[in-house]
Design an enzyme around this catalytic site. Structure first.
Site, PDB file in Angstrom:
ATOM      1  N   GLU A 114     -20.676 -77.701  47.551  1.00 38.06           N
ATOM      2  CA  GLU A 114     -22.033 -77.932  47.041  1.00 38.06           C
ATOM      3  C   GLU A 114     -22.708 -79.018  47.864  1.00 38.06           C
ATOM      4  OE1 GLU A 114     -22.060 -79.061  42.944  1.00 38.06           O
ATOM      5  OE2 GLU A 114     -20.912 -77.324  42.279  1.00 38.06           O
ATOM      6  N   GLU A 138     -32.226 -73.830  36.892  1.00 35.23           N
ATOM      7  CA  GLU A 138     -31.529 -73.354  35.694  1.00 35.23           C
ATOM      8  C   GLU A 138     -31.964 -74.182  34.487  1.00 35.23           C
ATOM      9  OE1 GLU A 138     -27.224 -72.563  36.623  1.00 35.23           O
ATOM     10  OE2 GLU A 138     -27.892 -73.282  38.601  1.00 35.23           O
ATOM     11  N   LYS A 174     -29.446 -76.282  31.727  1.00 34.53           N
ATOM     12  CA  LYS A 174     -28.459 -77.269  32.156  1.00 34.53           C
ATOM     13  C   LYS A 174     -28.736 -78.613  31.494  1.00 34.53           C
ATOM     14  CE  LYS A 174     -27.592 -77.410  36.491  1.00 34.53           C
ATOM     15  NZ  LYS A 174     -27.864 -77.416  37.945  1.00 34.53           N
ATOM     16  N   GLU A 232     -31.332 -82.129  36.655  1.00 33.23           N
ATOM     17  CA  GLU A 232     -30.366 -81.040  36.494  1.00 33.23           C
ATOM     18  C   GLU A 232     -30.973 -79.645  36.605  1.00 33.23           C
ATOM     19  OE1 GLU A 232     -26.892 -80.437  36.007  1.00 33.23           O
ATOM     20  OE2 GLU A 232     -27.185 -82.254  37.151  1.00 33.23           O
TER      21      GLU A 232
END
Length: 426
Positions: A293, A344, A347, A353
Site C-alpha cells: 500500500e 470508501e 471506513k 479514511e
C-alpha cells in the site's frame, strides 16, 4: 499513529481489511501490457523469475455505494493497472477477475492465521476453497497471510503462528501444483523502531528474531517479497513545517538527504532503504520489497487535497515504472499497489479514511492518472500548495485555487536540520 509506534486504527474491512497508517519519521489489458516492461531481476537479488514491470491497485470494498465487481474490474483495467490486490478471497470478486489477465493478490484476516498454523488439513481446505477453485482462470499470483498483524499488540499471541501458517499453505500449494503462487504477509511500516538515517533501520526487537527472521528465511528460500505498507503522507502531515512537501511527493529536484554515498530526493526511497537495512541486520540482504500500500488522501487532513494526491500518485507511478529502485538497491523493481481504487464511505477512523480513492464510486476520476505511466517527478503541471491547508476544497479540479491558495511549497531543508528533527524515524 504517533512517534512511539502506536497505531491509529485505520480501518476494519469486514474483518478482512484492518489497516493502520503510521506517522513515522524515520477496456483491455493491452494498454497496460504494452507499456509494461519485461525485466530480468539481477542475479544478486535471488532466483526471481522474469516479472512484468507494471503497477497495481488496492481494491477495497468498505462502502455501500460501489459499482458491481464486473464494473470495478473494467475500471481497474481502464486505469492501466496490471495487478490488483484484494483483502480477502471474495468469490464474486475473484470470479469477476477471471480471464482478465490481471495479476491478483488475495488476502485473509489476521484471525484466520491460528487455524491455518495449527492444522495442515485446514490450510489445504483454505487453498482448495480460495485458490484451486479459481485458478487458472483467475490469475492468483500472491497470497498475503494477514494484514498489518504487528500493528495491534493484542494480536501478539498470533505473531508466532504467522510463519507456521505460511508454511502449511505452501505445502498445500505445492501438493496442488501451484508452487508458483507466492506467500507473504503485509506489514505496517512501524515494524521498524528506527528508520533515520536509513542505515539505522532496525526491526522491533519483539518480533525481529522470533518472527521476522524465520519469515525472511522463508521469503528468501521461495523468492518471495516482504510486503510493506508505506505512506510518506503521514510522516509529512505529522510536521508539515519541517519536512519538505516536495520531498514527500517526489517533486524535489535535488537531494534532500545524503547519507554516505547515497542521496535521497524522495522520502519514500529513504523509508524503503531503512527496511532494506533492517533486513540486512538480520542477515537477509537479497529479499526484495513490495509496497502493498501507498497513496495520498484527497480530503480530511493537513495537505490532504487533490493537488497533492495527484502529484504523489502520478509521480509514484513514474518512479516505480522507471525501475530506478532506491539508492541502496538501484535498478531493482519494486512491485507497488496504490491505495486505493475507490473512495470508501463506510471506513471508520479519521476523516482522511474515506478519501484515498483514485475514483469516485460512480467510476469518475478524482484526478487524472494512468497506472500505465504517470507524470515526471517534479513536473510543473502539479503546483503544490502550502502545507497549512486542510484540503477543505479538495473537490476542486487540479489547477483551481484551493484551500491552500497558490503559495509555493515548502523549501528543502538541510540534511543537518532533517537529522535534528527526525532523530528516530523518517
Amino acid at each position: 499513529m504517533n512517534h512511539q509506534n502506536v497505531g491509529l486504527g485505520r480501518r476494519t474491512l469486514d474483518q478482512q481489511q484492518p489497516k493502520s497508517r503510521f506517522r513515522i519519521w524515520s477496456t483491455t489489458m493491452l494498454p497496460a501490457l504494452t507499456l509494461a516492461w519485461m525485466i530480468m531481476v539481477a542475479p544478486s537479488c535471488g532466483d526471481y523469475a522474469i516479472e512484468l514491470q507494471m503497477m497495481g491497485v488496492n481494491y477495497g470494498q468498505v462502502a455501500d455505494n460501489l459499482p458491481s465487481n464486473d464494473a470495478a474490474v473494467n475500471l481497474i483495467k481502464s486505469l492501466g493497472a496490471g495487478r490488483v490486490k484484494i483483502y480477502n478471497s471474495d468469490a464474486g470478486t475473484l470470479t469477476a477477475l477471471a480471464k482478465t489477465g490481471l495479476e491478483v493478490v488475495i488476502g485473509m484476516s489476521n484471525d484466520e492465521i491460528p487455524s491455518l498454523a495449527a492444522s495442515s488439513a485446514a490450510a489445504d481446505e483454505w487453498i482448495v476453497a480460495n485458490v484451486v477453485a479459481y485458478v487458472p482462470a483467475t490469475n492468483i499470483t500472491v497470497i498475503l497471510v494477514g494484514n498489518e498483524l504487528f500493528a495491534d499488540p493484542t494480536n501478539s499471541n498470533i505473531w508466532p503462528q504467522l510463519v507456521p501458517a505460511i508454511q502449511n499453505l505452501q505445502t498445500s500449494l505445492t501438493s496442488h501444483g501451484l508452487s508458483s503462487i507466492k506467500l507473504s504477509t503485509a506489514c505496517e511500516f512501524n515494524i521498524l523502531t528506527s528508520s533515520f538515517p536509513p542505515s539505522a533501520g532496525v526491526f522491533n526487537s519483539q518480533i525481529a528474531v522470533p518472527v521476522l527472521k524465520p519469515l525472511l528465511e522463508f521469503l528468501d528460500k521461495t523468492s518471495s517479497y516482504l510486503y510493506i505498507n508505506v505512506y510518506p503522507y503521514f510522516a509529512w502531515a505529522d510536521d508539515p513545517s519541517s519536512i519538505p512537501l516536495n520531498y514527500a511527493v517526489f517533486a524535489s529536484l535535488a537531494a534532500t538527504l545524503t547519507e554516505g554515498q547515497y542521496s535521497y530526493t524522495s522520502l519514500l526511497e529513504a523509508q524503503i532503504d531503512a527496511v532494506y537495512y533492517a533486513m540486512e541486520a538480520l542477515g537477509y540482504k537479497n529479499v526484495r520489497i513490495a509496497l502493498s500500500e501507498s497513496g495520498w488522501p484527497t480530503a480530511g487532513g493537513t495537505g490532504a487535497n487533490i493537488r497533492n494526491a495527484e502529484a504523489y500518485n502520478n509521480n509514484l507511478v513514474t518512479y516505480i515504472l522507471s525501475g530506478k529502485g532506491t539508492p541502496k538497491r538501484p535498478r531493482v523493481f519494486i512491485p507497488t499497489y496504490i491505495f486505493a481504487l475507490f473512495n470508501e464511505d463506510l471506513k471508520p477512523g479519521p476523516a482522511t479514511e474515506q478519501h484515498w480513492g483514485l475514483l469516485y464510486p460512480n467510476g469518475s476520476a478524482v484526478y487524472p492518472i494512468s497506472l500505465a505511466g504517470g507524470s515526471s517527478p517534479g513536473d510543473s503541471s502539479f503546483p503544490l500548495p502550502s502545507p497549512d491547508g486542510t484540503g477543505s476544497n479538495s473537490d476542486l479540479p487540479p489547477g483551481s485555487p484551493d484551500a491552500c491558495g497558490d503559495r509555493e511549497s515548502v523549501l528543502p531543508l538541510s540534511v543537518t536540520f532533517l537529522g535534528m528533527l527526525f532523530d528516530l524515524r523518517i
